[in-house]
Motif scaffolding. Structure first.
Motif, short mmCIF file in Angstrom:
data_model
loop_
_atom_site.label_atom_id
_atom_site.label_comp_id
_atom_site.label_asym_id
_atom_site.label_seq_id
_atom_site.Cartn_x
_atom_site.Cartn_y
_atom_site.Cartn_z
N SER A 323 -4.47 -4.59 0.04
CA SER A 323 -4.27 -3.58 1.09
C SER A 323 -2.79 -3.33 1.35
N LEU A 326 -1.64 -1.02 -1.35
CA LEU A 326 -2.08 0.35 -1.07
C LEU A 326 -1.23 0.99 0.02
N LYS A 329 1.87 2.22 -1.22
CA LYS A 329 1.64 3.17 -2.31
C LYS A 329 2.23 2.66 -3.63
N ASN A 332 -2.48 2.59 -7.47
CA ASN A 332 -3.62 3.49 -7.30
C ASN A 332 -4.86 2.69 -7.66
N PRO A 333 -5.94 2.80 -6.89
CA PRO A 333 -7.14 1.99 -7.18
C PRO A 333 -7.65 2.14 -8.60
N GLU A 363 -8.83 -1.63 -8.54
CA GLU A 363 -9.83 -2.01 -7.53
C GLU A 363 -10.84 -3.01 -8.08
N VAL A 484 -6.18 3.44 4.38
CA VAL A 484 -6.14 2.21 3.59
C VAL A 484 -7.32 1.31 3.96
N ARG A 487 -10.41 2.68 2.40
CA ARG A 487 -10.46 2.42 0.96
C ARG A 487 -10.83 0.96 0.70
#
Length: 592
Positions: A323, A326, A329, A332-333, A363, A484, A487
């Motif tokens: 997290s 993310l 930035k 990217n997942p 991810e 976030v 996600r």
């Protein structure tokens, strides 16, 4: 002339005699004023000791309360020898003591004797009635003190001896309730909290003011209530009202007891938290005790493991690091991460996975719990953001739960996080220690739009007037952005759908979470003993709950993985929550 001189000589002698007489008179007054003459007092004072407040569950069950104890005192010199047997039999009937024991007490000493120490309030009232009847029956007679020559009449007196704590449901809700210790104050036994809620809210639970009645007394020593009496009202301690339901608590305790036996575990801890409010609906341990009768072998159970035990959490820390990446930035997942067949070397350290992937999406590093993947991704965080991010999630800080003696854990120092290896091992939960409640609070952030809130066991406390004082969970703190958190929520749901926690799936509910299995270090080396855990959430259309399970040292062969220990416990709890109406499966979106 001689006669006049003779009269003058008598004057000093008479003065001497008068002075001597006056001194004897004053001395006698002082003597009688200072000695205990056992004169009956015209006025009496009766103290009604205030009691400690009670602890009451969400559904109205009193799990801890205080009761008074009384003692029966009699002066054997005032018992009429001709009616001694009558006294023995009547006292035995009213008190429940055997005639044999009462006779032994009376015969043991010529004077004031305590017949019973632990008399409850109902028995005390009956014995006071008996005392009045015994006076009328002539059981008590006057006695003359041979030393002072004073006659006195003391009968049967029932006086307070102290307070004791009653735990109506034995070991239920321990060790969270805590326990108390005794101390003496003005010859009265009082209690104070030393663990759990009894300790944390000791000042709230403590009695406020003893009741006092002063006034003239009758022949039986009872205070006569009239216009000249003085009365001070008794003010007991304040009652605690919990967020915890006794029924749900007991159900989960039974689940933990069964799994502890099956998994041959040292202990299992579980908790359910309302994600929005921070209210703790259940906090249970398989290691409990009866506060009324603690056994020596249960001493270690007095500690609340959820806050007093810090451990290396293992893979449940991976979503926290992800997290932070993310938020900055930095990933990217859907970025691809090379896994090298599950074996990756950083310096001299070889990092291994239990699954041998070659490539995973970023991810899916979380979904399939890849140590190799998260070790590489963690390098993208600079050491300052890494350190501040862990702090922001609440590690090495108190969770804010209303329990004492919280162990805040440890984490690498800022300069150490410059090292690639420290970044890597911390990312998959080693080299850092956290307690159960810190992790529950951290996972609640993912299920609460990125906001942190302190967990609370007590809902409010209420005084004798009925006024309620609510316990606040404090202000929300935005730890990560909402997008976030959303996600991360989806990634944790995918972990349940396709990853390491598929056994927790329940149709119609939104369930997400992460498993963690960590070696236990002893004497600087990792052993073949493990702690396994699962932290996540279970939501329906109206309710959101964050749930955590920790299984300490499961010894059943091949059952140390969290997917085989903590995950089944988690699912059993969710199933019971459905049964009790906390959750309603209704085609909630489950997949991202």
């Amino acid at each position: 002339m001689q006669k006049k001189q003779h009269n003058n000589a008598k004057i000093p002698f008479l003065f001497f005699l008068l002075s001597l007489g006056f001194l004897v008179f004053v001395g006698a007054l002082l003597y009688w004023a200072q000695i205990d003459r056992r004169l009956p007092r015209l006025y009496a004072k009766d103290v009604d000791s205030a009691l400690r407040g009670s602890i009451i569950t969400k559904n109205g069950y009193t799990v801890a309360r205080s009761k008074k104890l009384y003692k029966a005192v009699v002066d054997t010199r005032n018992i009429n020898p001709d009616k001694k047997e009558m006294f023995l039999k009547l006292y035995s009937i009213y008190s429940g003591e055997s005639v044999k024991d009462v006779r032994r007490s009376i015969n043991s000493y010529f004077g004031t004797v305590v017949l019973s120490y632990k008399i409850d309030a109902i028995s005390a009232q009956r014995l006071r009635e008996l005392a009045r009847k015994l006076y009328r029956l002539g059981v008590f007679i006057s006695y003359e003190d041979k030393k002072s020559g004073i006659t006195f009449l003391h009968g049967l007196n029932i006086v307070e001896s102290g307070e004791y704590r009653v735990y109506n449901y034995k070991d239920t809700l321990t060790p969270v309730i805590g326990y108390v210790r005794k101390y003496e104050k003005n010859r009265i036994t009082k209690i104070y909290g030393v663990k759990g809620l009894e300790k944390e809210y000791n000042n709230i639970l403590n009695p406020v003011q003893d009741g006092v009645i002063k006034g003239s007394k009758d022949i039986a020593g009872n205070i006569i209530l009239d216009g000249y009496s003085q009365i001070v009202a008794r003010k007991d301690g304040t009652n605690l009202h919990l967020n915890i339901s006794l029924k749900l608590q007991k159900i989960v305790e039974n689940i933990l007891d069964n799994y502890k036996k099956e998994l041959q575990a040292k202990e299992i801890v579980a908790s359910v938290m309302d994600s929005k409010t921070g209210k703790i609906l259940m906090l249970a341990s398989s290691n409990r005790y009866n506060p009324s009768k603690i056994l020596k072998k249960q001493y270690s159970n007095l500690n609340v493991t959820a806050v007093e035990f810090a451990y290396e959490p293992g893979s449940v820390l991976k979503p926290v690091i992800f997290s932070l990446l993310l938020e900055k930035k930095l990933i990217n997942p859907y970025d691809l991460v090379r896994i090298y067949g599950g074996r990756y070397k950083i310096g001299r350290k070889v990092i291994r996975d239990s699954h041998k992937f070659d490539w995973l999406s970023a991810e899916d590093v979380i979904v399939h719990s890849s140590n190799v993947g998260i070790s590489q991704l963690a390098q993208k965080l600079n050491y300052i953001d890494y350190y501040k991010g862990l702090k922001k999630f609440g590690f090495t800080k108190k969770s804010g739960i209303d329990l004492p003696y919280e162990h805040t854990g440890t984490m690498p120092r800022l300069r150490r996080l410059r090292s690639e290896i420290y970044k890597a091992v911390t990312a998959y939960g080693y080299g850092i220690e956290a307690n159960f409640m810190q992790l529950l609070k951290a996972y609640n952030i993912f299920n609460n739009n990125g906001r942190a809130i302190s967990p609370k066991i007590v809902d409010y406390y209420q005084d004798a007037t009925g006024r309620k004082y609510y316990v606040s969970s404090g202000k929300y703190t935005q730890v990560i952005p909402i997008d976030v958190a959303k996600r991360m929520q989806k990634i944790l749901i995918k972990t349940v759908q396709k990853g390491t926690a598929t056994a927790t799936k329940i149709d119609g509910l939104q369930i997400g979470g992460k498993t963690g299995t960590s070696h236990i270090a002893k004497n600087g080396k990792y052993t073949n003993l493990y702690n396994s855990s699962f932290f996540g959430f279970a939501n329906d259309k109206k309710h959101r709950y964050t749930i955590g399970v920790l299984v300490r040292v499961p010894k059943k062969r091949y059952y140390y993985y969290a997917s085989l220990t903590a995950v089944p416990v988690f699912k059993s709890i969710v199933e019971e929550m459905i049964e009790e109406g906390y959750l309603s499966p209704e085609n909630v979106t489950e997949a991202p």
